[in-house]
Design a protein around this motif. Structure first.
Motif, PDB file in Angstrom:
ATOM      1  N   LYS A   1      -9.083  -5.784   3.099  1.00  0.00           N
ATOM      2  CA  LYS A   1     -10.468  -5.816   3.564  1.00  0.00           C
ATOM      3  C   LYS A   1     -10.876  -7.236   3.925  1.00  0.00           C
ATOM      4  CE  LYS A   1     -15.141  -4.425   2.201  1.00  0.00           C
ATOM      5  NZ  LYS A   1     -15.961  -3.817   1.116  1.00  0.00           N
TER       6      LYS A   1
ATOM      7  N   ARG B   1      -5.894  -3.387  -1.419  1.00  0.00           N
ATOM      8  CA  ARG B   1      -7.021  -2.935  -0.593  1.00  0.00           C
ATOM      9  C   ARG B   1      -8.086  -4.014  -0.489  1.00  0.00           C
ATOM     10  NH1 ARG B   1      -9.668   0.778  -2.872  1.00  0.00           N
ATOM     11  NH2 ARG B   1      -8.414   1.278  -4.714  1.00  0.00           N
ATOM     12  N   ASP B   2      -8.315  -4.739  -1.580  1.00  0.00           N
ATOM     13  CA  ASP B   2      -9.268  -5.858  -1.532  1.00  0.00           C
ATOM     14  C   ASP B   2      -8.781  -6.943  -0.576  1.00  0.00           C
ATOM     15  OD1 ASP B   2     -10.901  -4.586  -3.335  1.00  0.00           O
ATOM     16  OD2 ASP B   2     -10.192  -5.729  -5.082  1.00  0.00           O
TER      17      ASP B   2
ATOM     18  N   HIS C   1       0.437   0.885 -10.566  1.00  0.00           N
ATOM     19  CA  HIS C   1       0.273   0.946  -9.109  1.00  0.00           C
ATOM     20  C   HIS C   1      -1.174   1.218  -8.721  1.00  0.00           C
ATOM     21  CE1 HIS C   1       3.721   0.206  -6.613  1.00  0.00           C
ATOM     22  NE2 HIS C   1       4.510   0.766  -7.508  1.00  0.00           N
ATOM     23  N   VAL C   2      -1.914   1.881  -9.567  1.00  0.00           N
ATOM     24  CA  VAL C   2      -3.345   2.052  -9.302  1.00  0.00           C
ATOM     25  C   VAL C   2      -4.024   0.683  -9.265  1.00  0.00           C
ATOM     26  CG1 VAL C   2      -5.512   2.950 -10.224  1.00  0.00           C
ATOM     27  CG2 VAL C   2      -3.457   4.388 -10.248  1.00  0.00           C
ATOM     28  N   ALA C   3      -3.663  -0.174 -10.237  1.00  0.00           N
ATOM     29  CA  ALA C   3      -4.233  -1.524 -10.261  1.00  0.00           C
ATOM     30  C   ALA C   3      -3.776  -2.340  -9.059  1.00  0.00           C
ATOM     31  CB  ALA C   3      -3.829  -2.224 -11.564  1.00  0.00           C
TER      32      ALA C   3
ATOM     33  N   ASP D   1      -2.863   5.715   4.933  1.00  0.00           N
ATOM     34  CA  ASP D   1      -3.476   6.612   3.951  1.00  0.00           C
ATOM     35  C   ASP D   1      -2.496   7.619   3.367  1.00  0.00           C
ATOM     36  OD1 ASP D   1      -6.029   5.482   4.164  1.00  0.00           O
ATOM     37  OD2 ASP D   1      -6.456   6.666   5.962  1.00  0.00           O
TER      38      ASP D   1
ATOM     39  N   ASP E   1      -2.817  -1.211  -6.178  1.00  0.00           N
ATOM     40  CA  ASP E   1      -3.424  -0.659  -4.972  1.00  0.00           C
ATOM     41  C   ASP E   1      -4.827  -1.229  -4.768  1.00  0.00           C
ATOM     42  OD1 ASP E   1      -3.093   1.354  -2.762  1.00  0.00           O
ATOM     43  OD2 ASP E   1      -4.928   2.141  -3.671  1.00  0.00           O
ATOM     44  N   GLY E   2      -5.536  -1.422  -5.876  1.00  0.00           N
ATOM     45  CA  GLY E   2      -6.853  -2.037  -5.761  1.00  0.00           C
ATOM     46  C   GLY E   2      -6.769  -3.468  -5.244  1.00  0.00           C
ATOM     47  N   LEU E   3      -5.754  -4.203  -5.687  1.00  0.00           N
ATOM     48  CA  LEU E   3      -5.577  -5.582  -5.231  1.00  0.00           C
ATOM     49  C   LEU E   3      -5.260  -5.646  -3.738  1.00  0.00           C
ATOM     50  CD1 LEU E   3      -3.453  -7.042  -8.183  1.00  0.00           C
ATOM     51  CD2 LEU E   3      -5.907  -7.362  -7.763  1.00  0.00           C
TER      52      LEU E   3
ATOM     53  N   ASN F   1       0.136   4.020 -13.448  1.00  0.00           N
ATOM     54  CA  ASN F   1      -1.101   3.315 -13.807  1.00  0.00           C
ATOM     55  C   ASN F   1      -1.125   1.903 -13.239  1.00  0.00           C
ATOM     56  OD1 ASN F   1      -1.999   5.542 -15.233  1.00  0.00           O
ATOM     57  ND2 ASN F   1      -1.304   4.783 -17.218  1.00  0.00           N
TER      58      ASN F   1
ATOM     59  N   ARG G   1       0.829  -1.212   0.000  1.00  0.00           N
ATOM     60  CA  ARG G   1       0.000   0.000   0.000  1.00  0.00           C
ATOM     61  C   ARG G   1       0.862   1.261   0.000  1.00  0.00           C
ATOM     62  NH1 ARG G   1      -4.517   3.007  -1.110  1.00  0.00           N
ATOM     63  NH2 ARG G   1      -5.092   4.351   0.637  1.00  0.00           N
TER      64      ARG G   1
END
Length: 269
Positions: free
Chosen positions: A111, A107-108, A99-101, A119, A103-105, A97, A66
């Motif tokens: 969770k 965070r999922d 790292h955006v993908a 943050d 970051d989604g992985l 770009n 993260r």
């Protein structure tokens, strides 16, 4: 003796092009496959159900993934805006770009595993971003490339440790995916041609690292399985067989065309 008609011109050209293609493949097998003998990990075979014990190292790994995105995304945006080098601009865009993908992985995964994520970048990362904001032109390029390459080099072995040791399937899959991102980013950064490799930390002496060292016999066994430029012997054999089949196919067409033309010629008399 009767004259034998030549094959049509278009067929001669096509056959010649096929022979040239075969020759190129034989001299450069990489033309037949982008990376011969190098597999892509089948990520779909890994489960992602949050099953298995999660350790403090696993949680720390998710936090580090993260944090990487929190500073490398704005760094990539600065590369697009501040660099005068089109290559550095492209590298910054691609890494940001991706790292955006990633970051989604993460965070999922966090969770699913109830892992708290930061943050904002840590103090070191904020300092690197400040250094980039103060730099211009070639100085910016050097700071951007070297800072990111050094950071990727540090997390690279940490990913391998988590991938090999974690008991949790979600962390295992995240580590495998992260490893692919990091290897891609290191390659992109090195493609700039301005990485200061001499400034990177050196590997520990053989035998001092955990897990032991690779024996000479193991290295010789591995090297005996490859041929020219690291290309596997099996790949070369398959290419050679394919080229032979194409050659036989072409020769048969030449002979068949010649015989048919000969028969048609005789039938006229």
């Amino acid at each position: 003796m009767f004259a034998v008609d030549s094959p049509p011109r278009w067929r001669r050209r096509l056959s010649g092009a096929a022979l040239v293609a075969v020759a190129l493949i034989l001299f450069d097998p990489q033309l037949a496959h982008a990376e011969p003998g190098i597999p892509d990990p089948p990520n779909g075979l890994l489960t992602d159900r949050g099953k298995g014990e999660i350790s403090d190292a696993d949680r720390d790994f998710a936090v580090k993934v993260r944090l990487a995105g929190l500073w490398e995304i704005p760094a990539g945006k600065m590369a697009q805006e501040k660099s005068d080098d089109p290559r550095v601009q492209s590298i910054g865009r691609d890494i940001a770009n991706q790292h955006v993908a990633l970051d989604g992985l993460v965070r999922d995964a966090a969770k699913k595993l109830d892992v708290a994520l930061p943050d904002k970048p840590n103090a070191d990362q904020q300092g690197w971003l400040a250094e980039m904001r103060d730099a211009e032109g070639e100085d910016f390029d050097r700071v951007y490339i070297d800072r990111l390459r050094a950071a990727h080099g540090k997390i690279f072995p940490a990913i391998a440790t988590i991938r090999a040791s974690t008991r949790n399937d979600t962390v295992r899959k995240l580590a495998q995916r992260t490893n692919q991102f990091v290897m891609t980013h290191m390659t992109l950064l090195e493609s700039s041609g301005i990485v200061d490799f001499a400034a990177l930390p050196t590997a520990p002496p053989p035998g001092s690292a955990s897990g032991g060292s690779t024996s000479t016999a193991q290295l010789q066994t591995a090297s005996s399985r490859t041929s020219l430029a690291g290309t596997p012997v099996l790949a070369l054999v398959m290419v050679a067989l394919a080229s032979a089949a194409v050659t036989v196919f072409i020769c048969r067409h030449f002979i068949q065309d010649s015989r048919q033309s000969y028969r048609r010629r005789r039938s006229r008399y």
